[in-house]
Motif scaffolding. Structure first.
Motif, PDB file in Angstrom:
ATOM      1  N   VAL A  81     -20.829  27.187 -21.837  1.00 36.52           N
ATOM      2  CA  VAL A  81     -20.707  28.031 -23.027  1.00 36.52           C
ATOM      3  C   VAL A  81     -19.270  28.160 -23.530  1.00 36.52           C
ATOM      4  CG1 VAL A  81     -22.732  29.356 -22.334  1.00 36.52           C
ATOM      5  CG2 VAL A  81     -20.453  30.202 -21.750  1.00 36.52           C
ATOM      6  N   HIS A  82     -18.310  27.598 -22.815  1.00 33.60           N
ATOM      7  CA  HIS A  82     -16.899  27.792 -23.184  1.00 33.60           C
ATOM      8  C   HIS A  82     -16.626  27.407 -24.633  1.00 33.60           C
ATOM      9  CE1 HIS A  82     -12.530  27.615 -23.166  1.00 33.60           C
ATOM     10  NE2 HIS A  82     -12.608  26.343 -23.532  1.00 33.60           N
ATOM     11  N   ASN A  83     -17.012  26.224 -25.050  1.00 29.78           N
ATOM     12  CA  ASN A  83     -16.731  25.789 -26.418  1.00 29.78           C
ATOM     13  C   ASN A  83     -17.406  26.684 -27.447  1.00 29.78           C
ATOM     14  OD1 ASN A  83     -15.093  23.686 -25.608  1.00 29.78           O
ATOM     15  ND2 ASN A  83     -16.704  22.146 -25.700  1.00 29.78           N
ATOM     16  N   THR A  84     -18.580  27.200 -27.119  1.00 27.59           N
ATOM     17  CA  THR A  84     -19.273  28.111 -28.026  1.00 27.59           C
ATOM     18  C   THR A  84     -18.495  29.413 -28.182  1.00 27.59           C
ATOM     19  OG1 THR A  84     -21.369  27.150 -27.302  1.00 27.59           O
ATOM     20  CG2 THR A  84     -21.485  29.208 -28.528  1.00 27.59           C
ATOM     21  N   LEU A  85     -17.905  29.889 -27.095  1.00 29.86           N
ATOM     22  CA  LEU A  85     -17.056  31.065 -27.177  1.00 29.86           C
ATOM     23  C   LEU A  85     -15.853  30.821 -28.088  1.00 29.86           C
ATOM     24  CD1 LEU A  85     -17.019  32.535 -23.565  1.00 29.86           C
ATOM     25  CD2 LEU A  85     -17.317  33.858 -25.656  1.00 29.86           C
ATOM     26  N   ILE A  86     -15.214  29.683 -27.918  1.00 26.19           N
ATOM     27  CA  ILE A  86     -14.056  29.343 -28.751  1.00 26.19           C
ATOM     28  C   ILE A  86     -14.463  29.289 -30.222  1.00 26.19           C
ATOM     29  CG2 ILE A  86     -12.322  27.582 -29.252  1.00 26.19           C
ATOM     30  CD1 ILE A  86     -11.876  29.060 -26.609  1.00 26.19           C
ATOM     31  N   GLU A  87     -15.577  28.642 -30.500  1.00 27.36           N
ATOM     32  CA  GLU A  87     -16.060  28.525 -31.883  1.00 27.36           C
ATOM     33  C   GLU A  87     -16.470  29.872 -32.453  1.00 27.36           C
ATOM     34  OE1 GLU A  87     -19.215  25.773 -31.310  1.00 27.36           O
ATOM     35  OE2 GLU A  87     -17.869  24.062 -30.936  1.00 27.36           O
ATOM     36  N   SER A  88     -16.776  30.836 -31.589  1.00 30.22           N
ATOM     37  CA  SER A  88     -17.215  32.156 -32.030  1.00 30.22           C
ATOM     38  C   SER A  88     -16.059  33.134 -32.217  1.00 30.22           C
ATOM     39  CB  SER A  88     -18.218  32.741 -31.022  1.00 30.22           C
ATOM     40  OG  SER A  88     -19.356  31.919 -30.904  1.00 30.22           O
ATOM     41  N   GLY A  89     -14.816  32.656 -32.061  1.00 26.35           N
ATOM     42  CA  GLY A  89     -13.669  33.508 -32.361  1.00 26.35           C
ATOM     43  C   GLY A  89     -12.919  34.045 -31.170  1.00 26.35           C
ATOM     44  N   TRP A  90     -13.181  33.469 -29.976  1.00 24.48           N
ATOM     45  CA  TRP A  90     -12.521  33.955 -28.762  1.00 24.48           C
ATOM     46  C   TRP A  90     -11.568  32.908 -28.228  1.00 24.48           C
ATOM     47  CZ3 TRP A  90     -13.070  38.915 -27.389  1.00 24.48           C
ATOM     48  CH2 TRP A  90     -14.120  39.624 -28.003  1.00 24.48           C
ATOM     49  N   ASP A  91     -10.399  33.338 -27.770  1.00 21.86           N
ATOM     50  CA  ASP A  91      -9.387  32.438 -27.214  1.00 21.86           C
ATOM     51  C   ASP A  91      -9.326  32.576 -25.700  1.00 21.86           C
ATOM     52  OD1 ASP A  91      -8.595  31.332 -29.624  1.00 21.86           O
ATOM     53  OD2 ASP A  91      -7.009  32.815 -29.957  1.00 21.86           O
ATOM     54  N   PHE A  92      -9.346  31.446 -25.022  1.00 17.51           N
ATOM     55  CA  PHE A  92      -9.259  31.419 -23.566  1.00 17.51           C
ATOM     56  C   PHE A  92      -7.886  31.885 -23.096  1.00 17.51           C
ATOM     57  CE2 PHE A  92      -7.746  29.072 -19.842  1.00 17.51           C
ATOM     58  CZ  PHE A  92      -8.699  29.404 -18.891  1.00 17.51           C
ATOM     59  N   VAL A  93      -7.866  32.700 -22.030  1.00 17.83           N
ATOM     60  CA  VAL A  93      -6.615  33.156 -21.431  1.00 17.83           C
ATOM     61  C   VAL A  93      -6.472  32.636 -20.003  1.00 17.83           C
ATOM     62  CG1 VAL A  93      -5.222  35.150 -20.727  1.00 17.83           C
ATOM     63  CG2 VAL A  93      -6.541  35.236 -22.848  1.00 17.83           C
ATOM     64  N   ASN A  94      -7.489  32.911 -19.160  1.00 19.96           N
ATOM     65  CA  ASN A  94      -7.350  32.557 -17.752  1.00 19.96           C
ATOM     66  C   ASN A  94      -8.717  32.556 -17.075  1.00 19.96           C
ATOM     67  OD1 ASN A  94      -5.846  31.790 -15.553  1.00 19.96           O
ATOM     68  ND2 ASN A  94      -5.126  33.839 -15.032  1.00 19.96           N
ATOM     69  N   CYS A  95      -8.838  31.742 -16.039  1.00 23.16           N
ATOM     70  CA  CYS A  95     -10.050  31.697 -15.230  1.00 23.16           C
ATOM     71  C   CYS A  95      -9.754  32.281 -13.856  1.00 23.16           C
ATOM     72  CB  CYS A  95     -10.552  30.260 -15.088  1.00 23.16           C
ATOM     73  SG  CYS A  95     -12.005  30.103 -14.037  1.00 23.16           S
ATOM     74  N   HIS A  96     -10.549  33.259 -13.443  1.00 26.51           N
ATOM     75  CA  HIS A  96     -10.363  33.929 -12.161  1.00 26.51           C
ATOM     76  C   HIS A  96     -11.516  33.563 -11.239  1.00 26.51           C
ATOM     77  CE1 HIS A  96      -8.388  36.178 -15.352  1.00 26.51           C
ATOM     78  NE2 HIS A  96      -7.454  36.451 -14.462  1.00 26.51           N
ATOM     79  N   ILE A  97     -11.197  33.297 -10.001  1.00 23.24           N
ATOM     80  CA  ILE A  97     -12.178  32.843  -9.024  1.00 23.24           C
ATOM     81  C   ILE A  97     -12.473  33.958  -8.016  1.00 23.24           C
ATOM     82  CG2 ILE A  97     -12.768  31.062  -7.342  1.00 23.24           C
ATOM     83  CD1 ILE A  97     -12.148  29.949 -10.124  1.00 23.24           C
ATOM     84  N   TRP A  98     -13.743  34.319  -7.916  1.00 24.92           N
ATOM     85  CA  TRP A  98     -14.152  35.223  -6.847  1.00 24.92           C
ATOM     86  C   TRP A  98     -14.555  34.364  -5.658  1.00 24.92           C
ATOM     87  CZ3 TRP A  98     -19.135  38.743  -6.774  1.00 24.92           C
ATOM     88  CH2 TRP A  98     -19.137  39.486  -5.582  1.00 24.92           C
ATOM     89  N   ASP A  99     -13.709  34.358  -4.637  1.00 25.25           N
ATOM     90  CA  ASP A  99     -13.961  33.608  -3.406  1.00 25.25           C
ATOM     91  C   ASP A  99     -14.622  34.562  -2.410  1.00 25.25           C
ATOM     92  OD1 ASP A  99     -13.928  32.210  -1.045  1.00 25.25           O
ATOM     93  OD2 ASP A  99     -11.754  31.955  -0.945  1.00 25.25           O
ATOM     94  N   LYS A 100     -15.921  34.370  -2.196  1.00 26.75           N
ATOM     95  CA  LYS A 100     -16.683  35.283  -1.347  1.00 26.75           C
ATOM     96  C   LYS A 100     -16.612  34.909   0.128  1.00 26.75           C
ATOM     97  CE  LYS A 100     -19.857  35.560  -5.235  1.00 26.75           C
ATOM     98  NZ  LYS A 100     -21.232  35.371  -5.711  1.00 26.75           N
ATOM     99  N   GLY A 101     -16.040  33.744   0.423  1.00 28.82           N
ATOM    100  CA  GLY A 101     -15.870  33.344   1.809  1.00 28.82           C
ATOM    101  C   GLY A 101     -17.157  32.904   2.482  1.00 28.82           C
ATOM    102  N   LYS A 102     -17.039  32.597   3.767  1.00 29.93           N
ATOM    103  CA  LYS A 102     -18.174  32.062   4.523  1.00 29.93           C
ATOM    104  C   LYS A 102     -19.327  33.057   4.650  1.00 29.93           C
ATOM    105  CE  LYS A 102     -15.348  28.901   7.284  1.00 29.93           C
ATOM    106  NZ  LYS A 102     -14.891  28.534   8.649  1.00 29.93           N
ATOM    107  N   GLU A 103     -19.020  34.341   4.502  1.00 31.44           N
ATOM    108  CA  GLU A 103     -20.086  35.341   4.591  1.00 31.44           C
ATOM    109  C   GLU A 103     -21.172  35.117   3.542  1.00 31.44           C
ATOM    110  OE1 GLU A 103     -16.204  37.574   5.630  1.00 31.44           O
ATOM    111  OE2 GLU A 103     -16.865  35.921   4.336  1.00 31.44           O
ATOM    112  N   HIS A 104     -20.802  34.438   2.448  1.00 30.36           N
ATOM    113  CA  HIS A 104     -21.748  34.252   1.346  1.00 30.36           C
ATOM    114  C   HIS A 104     -22.846  33.246   1.688  1.00 30.36           C
ATOM    115  CE1 HIS A 104     -23.207  34.433  -2.701  1.00 30.36           C
ATOM    116  NE2 HIS A 104     -22.970  33.157  -2.935  1.00 30.36           N
TER     117      HIS A 104
END
Length: 323
Positions: A81-104
């Motif tokens: 959906v990233h390109n659709t967000l851009i086309e809809s008026g939103w600018d990308f800033v940063n991608c954050h990763i939730w690392d849940k570890g081996k427990e996941h």
């Protein structure tokens, strides 16, 4: 429905509620992932663009350049959906990763069958509402508009340095046409506006105005970009195991929500992109973790949930949490 003095939640399709909500400083989207994880979640990501598009457009319509969007999803769901967000008026800033570890994975991943390494992550991607100016029916970015307005003064760009009281930083940062452009902070913008309107071509005044009557004020300029503050030591990788213990909501030992978000992660993204009293949207409420986090931080939250039994559980959670 007011369930707390800082929280209003609504049952049903959020698209019928957006217009009732005050404009958001923060939107937290934790909707479909395209993995069939809950009732209404598509079985694959192929339909996510079509599913999210009316929401993206409505968010853009109701938001301001002061607004930050935090989009939770799988890596593939976000990429879809990233390109659709851009086309809809939103600018990308940063991608954050939730690392849940081996427990996941808890030993339940059959890598011989799946032919891939175990997945223990998801993403929370930061976007901001694009600020655009209309000049002679043409859209301009802030960077383009600043250069356009200074050009109208008839003054050379070197004079922007005099306006800001610097040797060359203004032309190099605030008025460059390249990718190294910086948003002028409020104090610099005020100096630029004053200099332009005192020394620029009298026939073109006012400069740096939207309505053609007076220049943008310091307060108006401050709202031309999203709020942001960076907590010391926090990066774009969040190493935190999946929820367990008393925060994880369960019935008869079974989790109520497949992927309940930790309140501290919700508080992190809210606190970095808003201040007390701001409006927080949680359009796909689930158990309303973002709304609770917003109230904890003295923000006002609006949330919605389309599934009746989930809504009732979320409402109960809020009520019991703030007893």
């Amino acid at each position: 429905m007011v369930v707390h003095n800082k929280i209003e939640i609504f049952k049903g399709d959020v698209k019928s509620h957006y217009d009732k909500w005050l404009e958001p400083t923060v939107i937290i989207s934790d909707g479909p992932y395209g993995i069939g994880g809950f009732p209404g979640d598509p079985l694959n990501v192929n339909v996510l663009k079509e599913w999210y598009l009316p929401h993206f457009k409505k968010w853009n319509e109701k938001a301001t350049p002061n607004t930050t969007l935090w989009f939770w999803n799988t890596e593939l769901g976000w990429a879809t959906v990233h390109n659709t967000l851009i086309e809809s008026g939103w600018d990308f800033v940063n991608c954050h990763i939730w690392d849940k570890g081996k427990e996941h994975i808890a030993g339940n991943t059959n890598t011989k069958t799946l032919r891939k390494l175990p997945v223990v992550t998801e993403v929370c991607v930061q976007y901001v509402k694009r600020a655009e100016f209309i000049v002679d029916e043409n859209k301009m970015s802030i960077q383009q508009w600043l250069r356009h307005e200074w050009s109208r003064t008839g003054l050379p760009f070197s004079k922007t340095n005099d306006a800001c009281g610097v040797k060359n930083a203004a032309t190099r940062k605030y008025f460059t046409s390249c990718h190294l452009w910086y948003f002028p902070p409020v104090d610099a913008f005020v100096k630029i506006v004053d200099y332009a309107n005192n020394h620029g071509n009298k026939k073109g005044r006012p400069f740096f105005s939207i309505n053609g009557k007076e220049p943008l004020t310091a307060a108006e300029w401050e709202k031309m970009r999203s709020k942001f503050s960076c907590p010391f030591g926090v990066t774009n990788v969040w190493r935190k195991p999946p929820l367990n213990g008393k925060e994880r909501l369960k019935i008869n030992g079974k989790a109520l929500h497949l992927n309940q978000k930790p309140l501290d992660l919700m508080e992190l993204i809210i606190s970095t992109s808003s201040t007390e009293g701001d409006i927080i949207w949680e359009p796909f409420g689930g158990l309303f973790s973002a709304s609770i986090a917003a109230a904890n931080l003295n923000r006002k939250a609006y949330g919605a949930e389309i599934t009746s039994d989930v809504f009732d559980l979320g409402k109960k959670r809020i009520t019991e949490y703030f007893k």
